[in-house]
Enzyme design. Structure first.
Site, PDB file in Angstrom:
ATOM      1  CB  SER A 286      -7.963 -27.520  48.178  1.00 54.81           C
ATOM      2  OG  SER A 286      -6.973 -27.606  49.253  1.00 54.81           O
TER       3      SER A 286
ATOM      4  CE1 TYR B  54      -8.851 -22.247  50.117  1.00 51.17           C
ATOM      5  CE2 TYR B  54      -7.535 -24.072  51.048  1.00 51.17           C
ATOM      6  CZ  TYR B  54      -8.175 -23.058  50.020  1.00 51.17           C
ATOM      7  OH  TYR B  54      -7.329 -23.226  48.807  1.00 51.17           O
TER       8      TYR B  54
END
Length: 281
Positions: free
Chosen positions: A164, A177
């Protein structure tokens, strides 16, 4: 997905895609199937992957859907047996299962702007943080332990992880996250090194900001204008746009192809409309 970005022939390959019940990995499963691969679509949401498989089979492609919990080794072993029986040994593994959880997210970007009654850093649920790390890291590690054995036996194969943009520079509000995806980028390099002598390549893509049914309400107001957080994303992206899930497919098909990317292993490729390159000035 109307057309394939690359015409690569995967007709001799068995491709296992975890998280295939979702938007991004569902599109990846479709792309591999339309490139000739035999696709095993795995997801905790059995209904979603069965629907995907039925749609692809109706179009003449090869895809089977399997319920799979990427945090359960025994369940993955059973799925592996089914994939072997139905499609054959795995050639390519796409570790797409992952995600965030509200219990591991703060309500405020900065502590001094804490919202009365909102969730601050000190209110983060340790169990929620643990879940996010398990889902993203162990949810990549365990399927790799199960399906990469096929590749070792064959002496070739490819693993593609999903990192990500948070892995490069963490975004506010989502500490768990961001840290978990940073772990995925690091783990990708570790796997590439560990399997270097086996013929297995391991890479990752780092998707930029996508609009999906799950996050649309967070990115846009009811009148269609960007939310405050969405405006920050667009202002921090030099092309001033979001990324479409279809735009991840070219990188995916390229990195998993032994002919096109035979010397590429251990890389994390951003597909982010320029977000990582922009300093804001």
């Amino acid at each position: 997905m109307n057309k394939l970005p690359l015409n690569i022939d995967y007709s001799s390959k068995v491709v296992v895609v975890t998280g295939a019940g979702g938007l991004i990995c569902g599109d990846m499963a479709r792309a591999f199937a339309k490139s000739g691969a035999k696709v095993a679509a795995l997801d905790l949401n059995e209904e979603a992957v069965k629907k995907l498989a039925d749609e692809l089979k109706a179009e003449g492609y090869i895809c089977e859907g399997y319920k799979a919990n990427v945090l359960d080794t025994e369940a993955l072993q059973e799925v592996h047996k089914k994939v072997l029986a139905d499609l054959g040994p795995c050639d390519i593994l796409v570790n797409g299962a992952g995600g965030n959880n509200p219990r591991a997210t703060t309500d405020n970007e900065y502590h001094h702007e804490a919202i009365n009654g909102g969730k601050s850093f000190f209110d983060l649920d340790p169990n929620g943080v643990d879940f996010v790390f398990k889902l993203n890291f162990q949810g990549t590690l365990l399927p790799t332990q199960i399906f990469a054995k096929d590749m070792v036996e064959k002496g070739k194969g490819c693993i593609l992880n999903i990192s990500s943009m948070n892995a490069y520079i963490p975004l506010t509000k989502i500490p768990a996250y961001s840290a978990a995806k940073a772990g995925i980028s690091n783990f990708t390099q570790w796997l590439a090194t560990h399997f270097a002598g086996t013929g297995i390549r391991c890479n990752a893509i780092a998707p930029g900001f996508l609009v999906s049914a799950q996050n649309k309400a967070l990115l846009f107001n009811e009148d269609g204008t960007p939310t405050k957080r969405s405006a920050k994303i667009l202002n921090g992206t030099p092309t001033h746009r979001f990324v479409d899930s279809d735009e991840l497919l070219g990188a995916t098909l390229f990195l998993c192809d032994d002919n096109s990317a035979s010397a590429i292993t251990g890389v994390v490729l951003p597909v982010d409309a320029g977000f990582a390159a922009y300093s804001g000035v």
